[in-house]
Write an enzyme that holds these catalytic residues in place. Structure first.
Site, PDB file in Angstrom:
ATOM      1  N   LYS A 158       0.832  -1.210   0.000  1.00  0.00           N
ATOM      2  CA  LYS A 158       0.000   0.000   0.000  1.00  0.00           C
ATOM      3  C   LYS A 158       0.863   1.255   0.000  1.00  0.00           C
ATOM      4  O   LYS A 158       0.641   2.176  -0.789  1.00  0.00           O
ATOM      5  CB  LYS A 158      -0.902   0.000   1.241  1.00  0.00           C
ATOM      6  CG  LYS A 158      -1.592   1.318   1.506  1.00  0.00           C
ATOM      7  CD  LYS A 158      -2.454   1.259   2.741  1.00  0.00           C
ATOM      8  CE  LYS A 158      -1.787   1.629   4.033  1.00  0.00           C
ATOM      9  NZ  LYS A 158      -1.431   3.052   4.181  1.00  0.00           N
ATOM     10  N   ASN A 159       1.851   1.290   0.882  1.00  0.00           N
ATOM     11  CA  ASN A 159       2.632   2.515   1.037  1.00  0.00           C
ATOM     12  C   ASN A 159       3.586   2.769  -0.125  1.00  0.00           C
ATOM     13  O   ASN A 159       4.144   3.860  -0.243  1.00  0.00           O
ATOM     14  CB  ASN A 159       3.396   2.508   2.360  1.00  0.00           C
ATOM     15  CG  ASN A 159       2.470   2.730   3.538  1.00  0.00           C
ATOM     16  OD1 ASN A 159       1.286   3.004   3.355  1.00  0.00           O
ATOM     17  ND2 ASN A 159       2.999   2.601   4.743  1.00  0.00           N
ATOM     18  N   ARG A 201      -4.191  10.754   4.695  1.00  0.00           N
ATOM     19  CA  ARG A 201      -3.092  11.702   4.821  1.00  0.00           C
ATOM     20  C   ARG A 201      -2.146  11.659   3.605  1.00  0.00           C
ATOM     21  O   ARG A 201      -1.586  12.671   3.202  1.00  0.00           O
ATOM     22  CB  ARG A 201      -2.334  11.349   6.103  1.00  0.00           C
ATOM     23  CG  ARG A 201      -1.402  12.394   6.567  1.00  0.00           C
ATOM     24  CD  ARG A 201      -0.788  12.017   7.908  1.00  0.00           C
ATOM     25  NE  ARG A 201       0.552  12.559   7.995  1.00  0.00           N
ATOM     26  CZ  ARG A 201       0.826  13.843   8.186  1.00  0.00           C
ATOM     27  NH1 ARG A 201      -0.140  14.729   8.301  1.00  0.00           N
ATOM     28  NH2 ARG A 201       2.073  14.261   8.233  1.00  0.00           N
ATOM     29  N   CYS A 249      -5.857  18.257  10.063  1.00  0.00           N
ATOM     30  CA  CYS A 249      -4.426  18.509  10.056  1.00  0.00           C
ATOM     31  C   CYS A 249      -4.127  19.991  10.145  1.00  0.00           C
ATOM     32  O   CYS A 249      -4.618  20.777   9.362  1.00  0.00           O
ATOM     33  CB  CYS A 249      -3.856  17.957   8.762  1.00  0.00           C
ATOM     34  SG  CYS A 249      -2.108  18.007   8.705  1.00  0.00           S
ATOM     35  N   ARG A 290      -0.498  17.801  13.393  1.00  0.00           N
ATOM     36  CA  ARG A 290      -0.182  16.705  12.465  1.00  0.00           C
ATOM     37  C   ARG A 290       0.358  17.358  11.212  1.00  0.00           C
ATOM     38  O   ARG A 290      -0.343  17.542  10.218  1.00  0.00           O
ATOM     39  CB  ARG A 290      -1.417  15.865  12.153  1.00  0.00           C
ATOM     40  CG  ARG A 290      -1.799  14.960  13.296  1.00  0.00           C
ATOM     41  CD  ARG A 290      -2.881  14.012  12.874  1.00  0.00           C
ATOM     42  NE  ARG A 290      -2.406  13.065  11.873  1.00  0.00           N
ATOM     43  CZ  ARG A 290      -3.214  12.379  11.082  1.00  0.00           C
ATOM     44  NH1 ARG A 290      -4.509  12.567  11.139  1.00  0.00           N
ATOM     45  NH2 ARG A 290      -2.719  11.523  10.216  1.00  0.00           N
ATOM     46  N   ASP A 294       4.769   0.904  11.955  1.00  0.00           N
ATOM     47  CA  ASP A 294       3.561   0.246  11.448  1.00  0.00           C
ATOM     48  C   ASP A 294       3.446  -1.216  11.900  1.00  0.00           C
ATOM     49  O   ASP A 294       2.449  -1.874  11.597  1.00  0.00           O
ATOM     50  CB  ASP A 294       3.511   0.313   9.913  1.00  0.00           C
ATOM     51  CG  ASP A 294       3.150   1.709   9.422  1.00  0.00           C
ATOM     52  OD1 ASP A 294       2.810   2.569  10.249  1.00  0.00           O
ATOM     53  OD2 ASP A 294       3.194   1.931   8.188  1.00  0.00           O
ATOM     54  N   ILE A 301       8.153   7.463  16.603  1.00  0.00           N
ATOM     55  CA  ILE A 301       7.776   8.124  15.345  1.00  0.00           C
ATOM     56  C   ILE A 301       6.508   8.966  15.504  1.00  0.00           C
ATOM     57  O   ILE A 301       6.478  10.125  15.106  1.00  0.00           O
ATOM     58  CB  ILE A 301       7.563   7.093  14.203  1.00  0.00           C
ATOM     59  CG1 ILE A 301       8.762   6.148  14.066  1.00  0.00           C
ATOM     60  CG2 ILE A 301       7.269   7.801  12.875  1.00  0.00           C
ATOM     61  CD1 ILE A 301      10.038   6.778  13.576  1.00  0.00           C
ATOM     62  N   ARG A 310      -8.564  -0.471   4.970  1.00  0.00           N
ATOM     63  CA  ARG A 310      -7.696   0.528   4.329  1.00  0.00           C
ATOM     64  C   ARG A 310      -6.385  -0.096   3.874  1.00  0.00           C
ATOM     65  O   ARG A 310      -5.770   0.381   2.922  1.00  0.00           O
ATOM     66  CB  ARG A 310      -7.381   1.660   5.324  1.00  0.00           C
ATOM     67  CG  ARG A 310      -8.552   2.579   5.606  1.00  0.00           C
ATOM     68  CD  ARG A 310      -8.089   3.747   6.457  1.00  0.00           C
ATOM     69  NE  ARG A 310      -6.784   4.195   5.988  1.00  0.00           N
ATOM     70  CZ  ARG A 310      -5.844   4.725   6.747  1.00  0.00           C
ATOM     71  NH1 ARG A 310      -6.044   4.901   8.024  1.00  0.00           N
ATOM     72  NH2 ARG A 310      -4.690   5.098   6.232  1.00  0.00           N
TER      73      ARG A 310
HETATM   74  C1  UD1 Z   1       4.432   6.994   6.110  1.00  0.00           C
HETATM   75  C2  UD1 Z   1       3.564   5.763   5.991  1.00  0.00           C
HETATM   76  C3  UD1 Z   1       3.015   5.374   7.352  1.00  0.00           C
HETATM   77  C4  UD1 Z   1       4.166   5.189   8.334  1.00  0.00           C
HETATM   78  C5  UD1 Z   1       5.066   6.417   8.344  1.00  0.00           C
HETATM   79  C6  UD1 Z   1       6.311   6.225   9.203  1.00  0.00           C
HETATM   80  C7  UD1 Z   1       2.642   6.006   3.771  1.00  0.00           C
HETATM   81  C8  UD1 Z   1       1.462   6.264   2.930  1.00  0.00           C
HETATM   82  N1  UD1 Z   1       2.458   6.089   5.094  1.00  0.00           N
HETATM   83  O1  UD1 Z   1       3.611   8.047   6.580  1.00  0.00           O
HETATM   84  O2  UD1 Z   1       2.292   4.150   7.218  1.00  0.00           O
HETATM   85  O3  UD1 Z   1       3.637   4.986   9.630  1.00  0.00           O
HETATM   86  O4  UD1 Z   1       5.506   6.726   7.012  1.00  0.00           O
HETATM   87  O5  UD1 Z   1       7.020   5.122   8.773  1.00  0.00           O
HETATM   88  O6  UD1 Z   1       3.716   5.704   3.291  1.00  0.00           O
HETATM   89  N2  UD1 Z   1       6.232  14.914  10.122  1.00  0.00           N
HETATM   90  C9  UD1 Z   1       6.408  16.257  10.369  1.00  0.00           C
HETATM   91  N3  UD1 Z   1       6.222  17.119   9.336  1.00  0.00           N
HETATM   92  C10 UD1 Z   1       5.904  16.702   8.068  1.00  0.00           C
HETATM   93  C11 UD1 Z   1       5.751  15.332   7.827  1.00  0.00           C
HETATM   94  C12 UD1 Z   1       5.932  14.444   8.890  1.00  0.00           C
HETATM   95  O7  UD1 Z   1       6.687  16.664  11.488  1.00  0.00           O
HETATM   96  O8  UD1 Z   1       5.749  17.536   7.181  1.00  0.00           O
HETATM   97  C13 UD1 Z   1       6.409  13.969  11.250  1.00  0.00           C
HETATM   98  C14 UD1 Z   1       5.180  13.093  11.475  1.00  0.00           C
HETATM   99  O9  UD1 Z   1       4.207  13.744  12.280  1.00  0.00           O
HETATM  100  C15 UD1 Z   1       5.793  11.881  12.146  1.00  0.00           C
HETATM  101  C16 UD1 Z   1       7.152  11.777  11.469  1.00  0.00           C
HETATM  102  O10 UD1 Z   1       7.427  13.044  10.893  1.00  0.00           O
HETATM  103  O11 UD1 Z   1       5.957  12.136  13.508  1.00  0.00           O
HETATM  104  C17 UD1 Z   1       7.255  10.720  10.392  1.00  0.00           C
HETATM  105  O12 UD1 Z   1       6.204  10.930   9.458  1.00  0.00           O
HETATM  106  P1  UD1 Z   1       6.346  10.539   7.912  1.00  0.00           P
HETATM  107  O13 UD1 Z   1       7.556   9.710   7.734  1.00  0.00           O
HETATM  108  O14 UD1 Z   1       6.189  11.768   7.101  1.00  0.00           O
HETATM  109  O15 UD1 Z   1       5.059   9.627   7.736  1.00  0.00           O
HETATM  110  P2  UD1 Z   1       4.110   9.566   6.479  1.00  0.00           P
HETATM  111  O16 UD1 Z   1       4.891   9.747   5.229  1.00  0.00           O
HETATM  112  O17 UD1 Z   1       2.914  10.416   6.716  1.00  0.00           O
END
Ligand code: UD1
Length: 418
Positions: free
Chosen positions: A22-23, A92, A116, A121, A305, A327, A397
């Site tokens: 999925k990811n 998201r 968000c 978030r 995850d 995380i 999902r």
């Molecule tokens: C992706 C995965 C999700 C997984 C996560 C961490 C997908 C679709 N989803 O989510 O399943 O749990 O990686 O492995 O691939 N953050 C910020 N600012 C930002 C973006 C992120 O502070 O602009 C923070 C987030 O709140 C979190 C951390 O960075 O605490 C990691 O998030 P991120 O790696 O971006 O996760 P996703 O890409 O949303």
């Protein structure tokens, strides 16, 4: 709302074929926006989230066609640069259209994902990337408005903390920016490598993906490609834990053991026997698991995850384990539900201390998010009596035909339609 009814039925034994990730699929689908040619994705997983992304891309005027596990995408008409709240709020990952829209059209208006706000978030890193590439970005009425009238320009971008999604947006946008982009401290997840490989097949010039420094030489246009989505390491990991918790033996086909090093190491410490080859994992467990401490980290660390699923295993372990979540804040929502099933867990900040109990007991429980919901299913496989898991849409999902796959190996899970 559908719910799952689970009766314990002893060890799971058999073979399960893991679906496409999925990811990986979600960003790959967005990459289709970067070309007016056809992008074909094989091994595309049929899930609520990938269908949500499909609907979002169609709303941007992309033509898409699903044929079994093959998805074809084509963005050859007038692309709509507005990703509306109604579609974005469901997921998201919708923010992943920002980079491709901006790179292709020089403008994008993407709703902030549901609930968000920058700060809580956040999508601040996604925005930082687009600004570094020369876009002018502002927030208005719950939308990210980004403009780069003269196109994007390459830059040196250092991520202050690792973000999978922001790295993916950066890869897609920089592939079509003018000049060279260097990404320092990017995410190294297998899904990042898969996206980079697909972009390269589309004509992008990318080096260093999977390392701490990625360089991208922008090109004017990208072309179509045919790409196979990597196997879902989180689905594979969840099934590996299902084998361990039921003291069974499962062979997972279409699974890359090297994507699951941290989990397989922890399962081995817990007492599982694991054999792997290039495309499959065989896992068996004969005793009650031993307690193992884990800390979630960006790849190649233990994946957040799989934290909830591993915690379920630790609920019936001998001894006490510490599960540290680094995380996401608030990713222990499965804890009160597991405690309703007899688990002994204490949470303090980002650490859960799990005192293993001999057995769990079935109870009605509520899924709170995708990975929490599978952790409750795993608990139900071994809990005495009947477990019902509500809000099963969370599970849909990210898990393709979950009951079918587990029931074929001896589980007793039924989906009840209300
Ligand atoms: C992706 C995965 C999700 C997984 C996560 C961490 C997908 C679709 N989803 O989510 O399943 O749990 O990686 O492995 O691939 N953050 C910020 N600012 C930002 C973006 C992120 O502070 O602009 C923070 C987030 O709140 C979190 C951390 O960075 O605490 C990691 O998030 P991120 O790696 O971006 O996760 P996703 O890409 O949303």
């Amino acid at each position: 709302m559908d719910y799952l009814e689970i009766e314990p039925n002893g060890a799971l034994n058999g073979t399960i074929t893991v679906s496409g990730a999925k990811n990986a699929a979600l960003p790959l689908m967005c990459a289709g926006l970067l070309t007016d040619d056809t992008l074909t994705l094989e091994g595309w997983p049929n899930l609520a989230d990938t269908h949500s992304m499909n609907a979002l891309l169609q709303s941007l005027n992309m033509s898409t066609a699903i044929d079994g596990d093959t998805l074809t995408l084509r963005a050859n008409g007038a692309i709509n640069p507005i990703a509306a709240y109604d579609l974005v709020r469901k997921m998201r990952a919708s923010i992943l259209v920002l980079g491709p829209l901006l790179a292709r059209l020089g403008t994008a208006k993407v709703s902030l994902p549901g609930g968000c706000a920058i700060g809580s978030r956040p999508v601040d890193l996604h925005i930082m990337v687009m600004e570094k590439l020369g876009a002018h970005v502002r927030l208005e009425d719950g939308y990210v408005l980004a403009d780069a009238k003269k196109g994007l320009s390459g830059n040196r971008i250092t991520f202050p903390s690792i973000s999978v999604g922001a790295t993916e947006n950066a890869l897609m946008a920089a592939s079509m920016a003018k000049g060279e982009t260097t990404l320092l401290n990017p995410a190294r997840e297998p899904e990042i490598i898969d996206l980079a490989e697909c972009l390269i097949a589309m004509g992008a010039k990318i080096e260093g993906h999977g390392s701490g420094c990625i360089s991208i030489q922008g090109v004017d246009t990208l072309h179509g490609a045919r790409h196979k989505v990597i196997p879902d390491r989180i689905e594979a990991g969840s099934f590996a834990i299902a084998a361990a918790i039921t003291q069974g033996a499962l062979t997972l086909k279409n699974a890359h053991a090297d994507h699951l090093d941290a989990l397989l190491k922890a399962l081995t410490q817990a007492g599982a026997k694991i054999k792997t080859d290039t495309t499959s994992i065989n896992i068996s467990m004969q005793n009650r698991p031993k307690a193992v401490n884990i800390t979630t980290e960006p790849y190649p660390g233990f994946p957040t995850d799989l934290q909830a699923q591993f915690m379920t295993l630790m609920c019936i372990a001998t001894g006490t384990s510490q599960i540290s979540e680094t995380i996401f804040e608030n990713r222990f929502m499965h804890v009160p539900e597991l405690m309703r099933m007899g688990a002994d867990i204490r949470v303090s900040g980002g650490v859960a201390e799990v005192q293993g109990v001999e057995a769990l007991t079935g109870a009605p429980v509520m899924a709170t998010d995708l990975r929490a919901s599978i952790s409750l299913v795993l608990a139900g496989l071994v809990a005495a009596g009947r477990t019902t898991v509500g809000r099963v849409y969370h599970l849909d999902r990210g898990y393709d035909r979950l009951e079918e796959k587990l029931n074929a190996c001896g589980a007793r899970i039924s989906r009840i339609k209300e």
